[in-house]
Design an enzyme around this catalytic site. Structure first.
Site, mmCIF file in Angstrom:
data_model
loop_
_atom_site.group_PDB
_atom_site.id
_atom_site.type_symbol
_atom_site.label_atom_id
_atom_site.label_comp_id
_atom_site.label_asym_id
_atom_site.label_seq_id
_atom_site.Cartn_x
_atom_site.Cartn_y
_atom_site.Cartn_z
ATOM 1 N N TYR A 173 -6.072 9.091 1.889
ATOM 2 C CA TYR A 173 -6.159 9.635 3.239
ATOM 3 C C TYR A 173 -4.932 10.506 3.495
ATOM 4 O O TYR A 173 -3.896 10.378 2.829
ATOM 5 C CB TYR A 173 -6.298 8.542 4.301
ATOM 6 C CG TYR A 173 -5.125 7.598 4.432
ATOM 7 C CD1 TYR A 173 -3.985 7.936 5.166
ATOM 8 C CD2 TYR A 173 -5.171 6.338 3.840
ATOM 9 C CE1 TYR A 173 -2.925 7.069 5.304
ATOM 10 C CE2 TYR A 173 -4.105 5.452 3.966
ATOM 11 C CZ TYR A 173 -2.983 5.822 4.704
ATOM 12 O OH TYR A 173 -1.929 4.948 4.838
ATOM 13 N N ASP A 208 -27.929 -21.274 17.479
ATOM 14 C CA ASP A 208 -29.190 -21.990 17.666
ATOM 15 C C ASP A 208 -29.195 -23.158 16.697
ATOM 16 O O ASP A 208 -28.724 -23.066 15.570
ATOM 17 C CB ASP A 208 -30.406 -21.089 17.496
ATOM 18 C CG ASP A 208 -30.521 -20.463 16.117
ATOM 19 O OD1 ASP A 208 -29.510 -20.397 15.389
ATOM 20 O OD2 ASP A 208 -31.636 -20.028 15.774
ATOM 21 N N HIS A 265 0.860 -1.183 0.000
ATOM 22 C CA HIS A 265 0.000 0.000 0.000
ATOM 23 C C HIS A 265 0.898 1.234 0.000
ATOM 24 O O HIS A 265 1.853 1.325 0.774
ATOM 25 C CB HIS A 265 -0.880 -0.064 1.256
ATOM 26 C CG HIS A 265 -1.437 1.238 1.713
ATOM 27 N ND1 HIS A 265 -2.333 1.957 0.972
ATOM 28 C CD2 HIS A 265 -1.251 1.941 2.864
ATOM 29 C CE1 HIS A 265 -2.674 3.045 1.643
ATOM 30 N NE2 HIS A 265 -2.024 3.067 2.789
#
Length: 822
Positions: A265, A554, A234
């Site tokens: 960013y 469940d 990156h």
């Protein structure tokens, strides 16, 4: 497992990055002080992802679990200092929108923040400019400001926790390269880890934790444990000095900044700007080819995880940076690198103990943002037997075998990189590799125009275009653009056909286990909450609990013979749980891939099925929650009289080789009755109208049966079962919170799940499941809320709008069960 000094286990942690250091701190704080952390590089900066991490911590995520990890990381790092320097700088976070779609998504993210307890607000473009004066305000429509986000000083935080752990007895050994994992052969069970072998000696261990980051697959191979992780590079770059930031005395004073519309960013480095990009092509890295620390340095690399900066990948992003921050036109990139870090096929961490090698734990694919939270959860899991936070999204068992191939991990990992900042719909599936898993009915479904989404690698029909003519005369309120994605009004027609006629549902992707052996009944009695001591032919809904009474899953358990049970389960974790605790005279195996299932449901279900079999399918001859092994036409089936949609019907199971014949037999017999194929979209609507829960969405191990509305599945008078003691006090108390049924007041309103619910003007809980109830003519939502009486008004926040809803008694549809029991 006890954490007292008399039984203190020996733990070896592989990797002294931020995760390994955080874990050592968390373990020693809980009394497990015999901890050795092994690191191949030099401390305190060993050269992994932690050593180059830019440190941005945005807490808000669509995942409640990831958000909780990040919140704890911020809380913990905020309390740490090294030589007077704080390990976290709360400069805040700012996410920008430059398109209407992104601005809408920021409203959705603000909803997540409110639901998960993170402070945040949508702000105007003008306010964005005040928070970040360098931005081009004319390009910005608005933003999402989170004042408690900020910058983690990862190496300092690692060092602070290293020092605390060392003070409690842990030791950190650098320049120790792991070369092997020793094991003790199990006697009828999985092998157990016994030691870690390094180039400088062997370290005995009762528990080994791989916190090796992108080297995780290398360590995993030594242990014979598959780790589905793909390292990718990156890009991160720093500009030259900016006159606009001249005189800066702090490392950063403005919020960390996201420009997600361009996959970028930003953060301050005093008078320079640091920029990270996800805009470039995925750059996969082979973890087995990453150089050792000294060899990397000898090859002019700053560290093993820092690859040379590829300017050709950066060029398009640089112009986008200058568009947002015009001041950058007066400077250039002075330095940059391609930093390696980890991605999994679903973008989540990989945590937990391996079933293949007992005592071998994973804490992998963890970013700095979530590091302390992950370490706390794993430490709790190791010491106490469970984490205080639901971890099913991160459990290492969650991937199916078909999702573990190197090709799959590489492709999906790369796609996760591409989609880091994409606006993703909650139903949006990955596009490749597909199709991967298909039921035997797949060809017929395609002929009917099935629109497939994907789950667990399975192609799952959500509706069928062949049913479009059924829309004639059906009136539905218009939907907004977001809720219309991955939806069709045909789902309403399929739901109506199920309520009024008969429909076939492909239930093949639901997990099926077979539990056999002389001790099978006693084992399942001990592991689950309901009474299974019934004659063969009985089907029982029951719960798999942990020792605190939390709902791990469940189950629907059919006793097909005295020592043979078919168990309808949820995830690979259920198989893992049962297999771990099964005694020698019990065998647990997954039969999902070799079998298939058709749900035949609707008022005309008996009219369709009865002529195809000699067995009595009347209500008297085949009661609700009963099972029979019989034939449907030429096909041997296990028929169970169950219904997850609230209508008469059966689940019909057979082997995969006979699945297509079963479908065709039912389809031909159903033609005179107007049979339709129906998809998951209709199914979800019908199950919510009936109040049927979905484990992992509506309840997890953070919830107990009584507050989840599942007390009927608990038999407290049964001989001991897991979780029974914890439930004794809970059974007598009134729950302070409940899984609550809500009906939206406006018939035209729709929500989708994970929205915050406001009570008396303040966030009080969050939506779990939601779908339009076509029979009721209202959207149904289930939410975790404080216990509220029916009729109480609440508001659900949907894209920034407060949508009124009302607490309702449940079940909302057919409360007397007359449609099922006939």
């Amino acid at each position: 497992m006890s954490s007292t000094p008399a039984t203190r286990p020996r733990v070896v942690v592989i990797g002294a990055g931020i995760v390994g250091c955080s874990l050592a701190d968390e373990l020693t704080a809980r009394g497990w002080t015999d901890v050795t952390v092994l690191e191949q590089g030099p401390l305190p900066a060993p050269g992994g992802s932690t050593s180059h991490a830019p440190g941005l911590v945005f807490q808000t995520s669509p995942s409640r679990t990831l958000t909780a990890f990040a919140r704890y990381t911020v809380e913990k790092f905020s309390s740490l200092r090294v030589d007077g320097v704080p390990c976290f700088d709360p400069v805040g976070g700012l996410e920008l929108a430059t398109t209407p779609e992104r601005l809408a998504d920021l409203h959705r993210r603000a909803g997540y923040a409110a639901a998960w307890g993170v402070r945040g607000e949508i702000v105007s473009a003008a306010r964005c400019g005040e928070l970040w004066p360098l931005i081009n305000r004319s390009a910005v429509l608005g933003g999402f400001h989170t004042p408690d986000d900020g910058l983690a000083r990862a190496l300092l935080a690692a060092r602070a926790q290293m020092e605390r752990a060392t003070g409690r007895g842990a030791r950190f050994l650098d320049r120790h390269t792991v070369v092997g994992i020793e094991r003790e052969e199990g006697r009828g069970t999985a092998d157990r880890v016994t030691a870690v072998v390094t180039d400088r000696g062997t370290f005995p261990a009762d528990h080994v934790v791989s916190a090796a980051g992108f080297w995780g697959p290398v360590v995993g191979r030594m242990a014979g444990v598959d780790i589905p992780l793909q390292p990718l590079a990156h890009q991160y770059a720093k500009t030259g000095r900016l006159p606009e930031l001249a005189g800066a005395t702090a490392e950063a004073s403005r919020p960390i900044l996201r420009f997600q519309d361009r996959d970028l960013y930003f953060r301050e480095h005093a008078d320079r700007i640091g920029i990270g990009s996800y805009a470039h092509q995925p750059l996969p890295v082979d973890p087995f080819a990453v150089l050792p620390y000294d060899e990397a340095r000898a090859n002019d690399m700053a560290m093993p995880s820092s690859y040379p900066f590829t300017e050709e990948d950066w060029a398009p992003s640089w112009e986008d940076c200058r568009l947002l921050l015009p001041a950058l036109r007066g400077t250039e990139i002075e330095e940059g690198f391609n930093g390696v870090f980890s991605f999994t096929p679903d973008g989540m961490p990989v945590l937990g103990e391996s079933r293949a090698l007992r005592g071998f734990w994973l804490a992998e694919a963890v970013w700095v943002t979530h590091s302390a939270g992950v370490a706390k959860a794993v430490a709790e899991w190791m010491v106490d037997g469970r984490a205080s936070l639901d971890l099913h999204e991160c459990d290492l068992t969650r991937f199916e075998d078909a999702q573990r191939s190197p090709s799959y991990v590489r492709e999906r990992g790369a796609r996760q990189f591409v989609e880091v900042y994409d606006v993703l719909h909650p139903l949006q599936p990955m596009e490749d590799p597909r199709p991967l898993r298909v039921s035997p009915f797949h060809a017929r479904q395609r002929e009917l125009g099935a629109r497939f989404l994907e789950g667990g690698g399975w192609e799952r029909p959500h509706w069928y275009e062949a049913n479009a003519p059924l829309l004639e005369g059906l009136e539905l309120p218009a939907r907004d653009a977001w809720s219309s994605r991955y939806w069709s009004p045909i789902a309403a027609a399929e739901a109506k056909a199920t309520r009024e006629g008969v429909a076939l549902y492909d239930m093949t992707p639901l997990r099926r286990l077979e539990v056999t052996g002389a001790g099978a009944l006693d084992f399942l009695q001990r592991m689950t909450s309901n009474n299974l001591r019934k004659k063969p032919g009985a089907v029982t809904y029951t719960l798999l609990l942990d020792e605190t009474g939390g709902i791990r899953s469940d189950l629907t358990v059919a006793r097909l013979a005295p020592d043979r049970f078919q168990v309808g389960a949820n995830s690979p974790a259920d198989l893992d749980r049962l297999a771990r605790y099964a005694p020698d005279d019990v065998r647990v195996r997954d039969i999902t891939s070799g079998t298939c299932c058709v749900g035949v449901w609707g008022p005309l279900a008996r009219d369709l099925v009865q002529p195809l079999t000699r067995d009595d399918f009347s209500h008297e001859g085949f009661g609700y929650f009963r099972a029979k092994e019989t034939y449907v036409g030429h096909v041997p089936v296990t028929a169970m009289r169950l219904s997850y949609v609230g209508e008469l019907g059966w689940e019909l199971y057979t082997t995969a080789d006979l699945g297509l014949r079963l479908w065709d037999t039912l389809w031909e017999a159903g033609r005179p009755h107007g049979v339709v194929a129906a998809g998951r979209s209709a199914f979800n609507s019908l199950r919510l109208e009936k109040g049927y829960r979905a484990w992992g969405t509506d309840m997890t191990d953070e919830h107990n049966p009584f507050e989840a509305g599942l007390g009927f599945a608990v038999r407290m008078d049964k001989d001991g079962f897991v979780g029974q003691e914890a439930l004794r006090d809970l059974a007598a108390a009134e729950p302070a919170r409940r899984l609550t049924a809500l009906l939206l007041d406006d018939p035209a309103s729709v929500v989708l799940g994970k929205e915050p619910v406001h009570v008396d003007g303040a966030p009080a809980g969050y939506v779990t499941s939601a779908s339009y109830g076509y029979t009721l003519g209202r959207c149904v939502a289930y939410a975790w809320l404080p216990a509220l009486p029916a009729g109480t008004g609440v508001h659900i926040e949907y894209f920034g709008e407060r949508v009124p809803a009302t607490v309702a008694d449940e079940p909302l549809f057919d409360p007397k069960m007359t449609r099922i029991r006939r």
